[in-house]
Design an enzyme around this catalytic site. Structure first.
Site, mmCIF file in Angstrom:
data_model
loop_
_atom_site.group_PDB
_atom_site.id
_atom_site.type_symbol
_atom_site.label_atom_id
_atom_site.label_comp_id
_atom_site.label_asym_id
_atom_site.label_seq_id
_atom_site.Cartn_x
_atom_site.Cartn_y
_atom_site.Cartn_z
ATOM 1 N N TYR A 1 -0.869 11.837 14.645
ATOM 2 C CA TYR A 1 0.091 11.041 13.864
ATOM 3 C C TYR A 1 0.927 10.161 14.805
ATOM 4 O O TYR A 1 1.064 8.953 14.581
ATOM 5 C CB TYR A 1 0.997 11.961 13.037
ATOM 6 C CG TYR A 1 2.002 11.193 12.201
ATOM 7 C CD1 TYR A 1 1.586 10.448 11.101
ATOM 8 C CD2 TYR A 1 3.357 11.192 12.525
ATOM 9 C CE1 TYR A 1 2.490 9.727 10.338
ATOM 10 C CE2 TYR A 1 4.273 10.483 11.762
ATOM 11 C CZ TYR A 1 3.843 9.744 10.667
ATOM 12 O OH TYR A 1 4.742 9.023 9.919
ATOM 13 N N SER B 1 6.970 4.367 12.615
ATOM 14 C CA SER B 1 7.781 5.597 12.551
ATOM 15 C C SER B 1 8.509 5.727 13.887
ATOM 16 O O SER B 1 8.092 5.133 14.897
ATOM 17 C CB SER B 1 6.855 6.798 12.357
ATOM 18 O OG SER B 1 7.537 8.007 12.607
ATOM 19 N N THR C 1 0.857 -1.192 0.000
ATOM 20 C CA THR C 1 0.000 0.000 0.000
ATOM 21 C C THR C 1 0.891 1.239 0.000
ATOM 22 O O THR C 1 2.025 1.208 0.465
ATOM 23 C CB THR C 1 -0.949 0.032 1.215
ATOM 24 O OG1 THR C 1 -0.192 0.266 2.416
ATOM 25 C CG2 THR C 1 -1.737 -1.258 1.353
ATOM 26 N N GLY D 1 7.514 7.462 -2.801
ATOM 27 C CA GLY D 1 8.292 7.345 -1.573
ATOM 28 C C GLY D 1 8.740 5.939 -1.205
ATOM 29 O O GLY D 1 9.227 5.181 -2.041
ATOM 30 N N ILE D 2 8.524 5.609 0.063
ATOM 31 C CA ILE D 2 9.015 4.331 0.599
ATOM 32 C C ILE D 2 8.296 3.151 -0.070
ATOM 33 O O ILE D 2 8.906 2.120 -0.376
ATOM 34 C CB ILE D 2 8.816 4.305 2.140
ATOM 35 C CG1 ILE D 2 9.677 5.408 2.797
ATOM 36 C CG2 ILE D 2 9.179 2.951 2.717
ATOM 37 C CD1 ILE D 2 9.371 5.652 4.281
ATOM 38 N N GLY D 3 6.993 3.299 -0.348
ATOM 39 C CA GLY D 3 6.236 2.220 -0.982
ATOM 40 C C GLY D 3 6.769 1.879 -2.362
ATOM 41 O O GLY D 3 6.898 0.700 -2.721
HETATM 42 N N1 LIG Z 1 8.982 10.213 5.069
HETATM 43 C C1 LIG Z 1 9.179 10.174 6.354
HETATM 44 O O1 LIG Z 1 9.947 10.966 6.929
HETATM 45 C C2 LIG Z 1 8.530 9.087 7.185
HETATM 46 C C3 LIG Z 1 9.038 8.848 8.487
HETATM 47 C C4 LIG Z 1 8.446 7.861 9.255
HETATM 48 C C5 LIG Z 1 7.403 7.116 8.762
HETATM 49 N N2 LIG Z 1 6.930 7.356 7.516
HETATM 50 C C6 LIG Z 1 5.808 6.551 7.039
HETATM 51 O O2 LIG Z 1 6.164 5.952 5.819
HETATM 52 C C7 LIG Z 1 4.980 5.629 5.101
HETATM 53 C C8 LIG Z 1 5.163 6.014 3.646
HETATM 54 O O3 LIG Z 1 5.291 7.413 3.564
HETATM 55 P P1 LIG Z 1 6.329 8.120 2.587
HETATM 56 O O4 LIG Z 1 7.337 8.779 3.421
HETATM 57 O O5 LIG Z 1 6.766 7.189 1.526
HETATM 58 O O6 LIG Z 1 5.413 9.309 2.026
HETATM 59 P P2 LIG Z 1 4.691 9.477 0.608
HETATM 60 O O7 LIG Z 1 5.685 9.466 -0.475
HETATM 61 O O8 LIG Z 1 3.809 10.659 0.796
HETATM 62 O O9 LIG Z 1 3.833 8.158 0.470
HETATM 63 C C9 LIG Z 1 2.589 7.970 1.074
HETATM 64 C C10 LIG Z 1 1.860 6.916 0.278
HETATM 65 O O10 LIG Z 1 0.596 6.676 0.920
HETATM 66 C C11 LIG Z 1 -0.408 6.758 -0.088
HETATM 67 N N3 LIG Z 1 -1.662 7.263 0.458
HETATM 68 C C12 LIG Z 1 -1.872 8.453 1.091
HETATM 69 N N4 LIG Z 1 -3.175 8.593 1.373
HETATM 70 C C13 LIG Z 1 -3.795 7.471 0.906
HETATM 71 C C14 LIG Z 1 -5.127 7.022 0.901
HETATM 72 N N5 LIG Z 1 -6.116 7.769 1.409
HETATM 73 N N6 LIG Z 1 -5.412 5.819 0.339
HETATM 74 C C15 LIG Z 1 -4.426 5.067 -0.203
HETATM 75 N N7 LIG Z 1 -3.133 5.428 -0.203
HETATM 76 C C16 LIG Z 1 -2.826 6.617 0.332
HETATM 77 C C17 LIG Z 1 0.140 7.750 -1.117
HETATM 78 O O11 LIG Z 1 -0.427 7.490 -2.391
HETATM 79 P P3 LIG Z 1 -1.618 8.336 -3.046
HETATM 80 O O12 LIG Z 1 -1.429 9.771 -2.691
HETATM 81 O O13 LIG Z 1 -1.424 8.021 -4.490
HETATM 82 O O14 LIG Z 1 -2.865 7.743 -2.504
HETATM 83 C C18 LIG Z 1 1.607 7.365 -1.142
HETATM 84 O O15 LIG Z 1 1.814 6.296 -2.029
HETATM 85 C C19 LIG Z 1 3.832 6.343 5.822
HETATM 86 O O16 LIG Z 1 3.126 5.414 6.613
HETATM 87 C C20 LIG Z 1 4.549 7.332 6.715
HETATM 88 O O17 LIG Z 1 3.812 7.631 7.870
HETATM 89 C C21 LIG Z 1 7.469 8.321 6.710
#
Ligand SMILES: NC(=O)c1ccc[n+]([C@@H]2O[C@H](COP(=O)([O-])OP(=O)(O)OC[C@H]3O[C@@H](n4cnc5c(N)ncnc54)[C@H](OP(=O)(O)O)[C@@H]3O)[C@@H](O)[C@H]2O)c1
Length: 266
Positions: free
Chosen positions: A155, A142, A11, A16-18
């Protein structure tokens, strides 16, 4: 962990990470199901991975913040005839700002996406893994999970939920040969901060590829949880021993809204 010929559902795979998980798992020979809202971004990634690695890549668009979304995804995956061996619950977002002023609908969406969809998807795909005696669930938490986060209260609480839930499940399904791990990244270079705002970024950012490498190491060692990066891991340990009021005050200082730079004209 063996990925070749296995199927992974990721998901938040549109960025990003996904997207980094998708690239690494495809390189290791896994077929993929990509889930997020941005259909175009996922189709571009799917085309890239089919071309580079010759894997089957399905795109399942879904808004996981909507109630019942996990059921709809699971029904679609069953129709595709895919048995999910690895579930990566990675989709999530954070909001920066004080709770009293936050939009109620966005608060609910955050809990729905970060917690409810993660639990629902796990409930849908874990039983088959247990029955097969193999499989893995990767839940992206996180470093926010280790202490309350003033100015990002919801969060932080959602990520504490993910960590606690994952570690408990780890113990439940380990005897059946299924792995569950909570991965705890600190600030990571992704579009996450486009939504959360740069005030949410604490410390030097690491890369999504480093988070994926940490995940693979944790899965290989059968760990219940793992913090990404040494500095982040040390900070997470420190929060367990420091007095609670000090931890909350420090977290509040790190996430406090930063002063806007003064701009002058003329
Ligand atoms: N980046 C950081 O510093 C960081 C640090 C700690 C933890 N995390 C965690 O890492 C995970 C991935 O985040 P990321 O950093 O890779 O940020 P990101 O690039 O913003 O990715 C978030 C992903 O979640 C999807 N998403 C958001 N809302 C959604 C919805 N309503 N339904 C389905 N998909 C949804 C987005 O896709 P769409 O917009 O296409 O739906 C996107 O693919 C998150 O759980 C975040 O909390 C991130």
């Amino acid at each position: 962990m063996e990925f070749h010929g296995r199927a992974a559902l990721i998901t938040g795979a549109s960025s990003g990470i996904g997207a980094a998980y998708a690239r690494e798992f495809a390189a290791r020979g896994a077929d993929l199901v990509l889930v997020a809202r941005s259909e175009g971004a996922m189709h571009r990634l799917a085309d890239e991975l089919r071309g580079t690695h010759g894997r089957q890549v399905h795109v399942v668009p879904a808004d996981l913040a909507e109630p019942g979304a996990a059921d709809r995804v699971a029904t679609r995956v069953a129709a595709l005839g895919v048995d999910v061996d690895v579930l990566v619950n990675n989709a999530g977002f954070g909001m920066h700002g004080d709770f009293a002023a936050a939009d109620a609908g966005r608060i609910t969406e955050q809990i729905q996406l970060n917690c409810v969809a993660l639990v629902d998807l796990t409930r849908r795909f874990l039983p088959a893994m247990v029955a097969r005696g193999r499989g893995a669930v990767v839940n992206v938490a996180s470093t926010a999970a280790f202490q309350p986060l003033p100015h990002m209260a919801v969060y932080g609480a959602t990520k504490a939920f993910v960590l606690s839930f994952s570690e408990a499940l780890y113990a439940e399904v380990k005897p059946a040969g299924v792995r569950v791990v909570a991965i705890c990244p600190g600030a990571t270079e992704t579009p996450f901060f486009d939504v959360a705002g740069e005030d949410a970024a604490v410390g030097k950012k690491r890369t999504p590829q480093q988070v994926v490498a940490t995940t693979l190491a944790a899965l290989g060692r059968g760990r219940p949880s793992r913090v990404d990066g040494l500095a982040n891991a040390l900070l997470a340990v420190a929060t367990r021993w420091a007095p609670r009021r000090m931890v909350i005050a420090m977290a509040g200082r790190l996430t406090a809204p930063r002063e806007q730079p003064v701009t002058t004209t003329g």
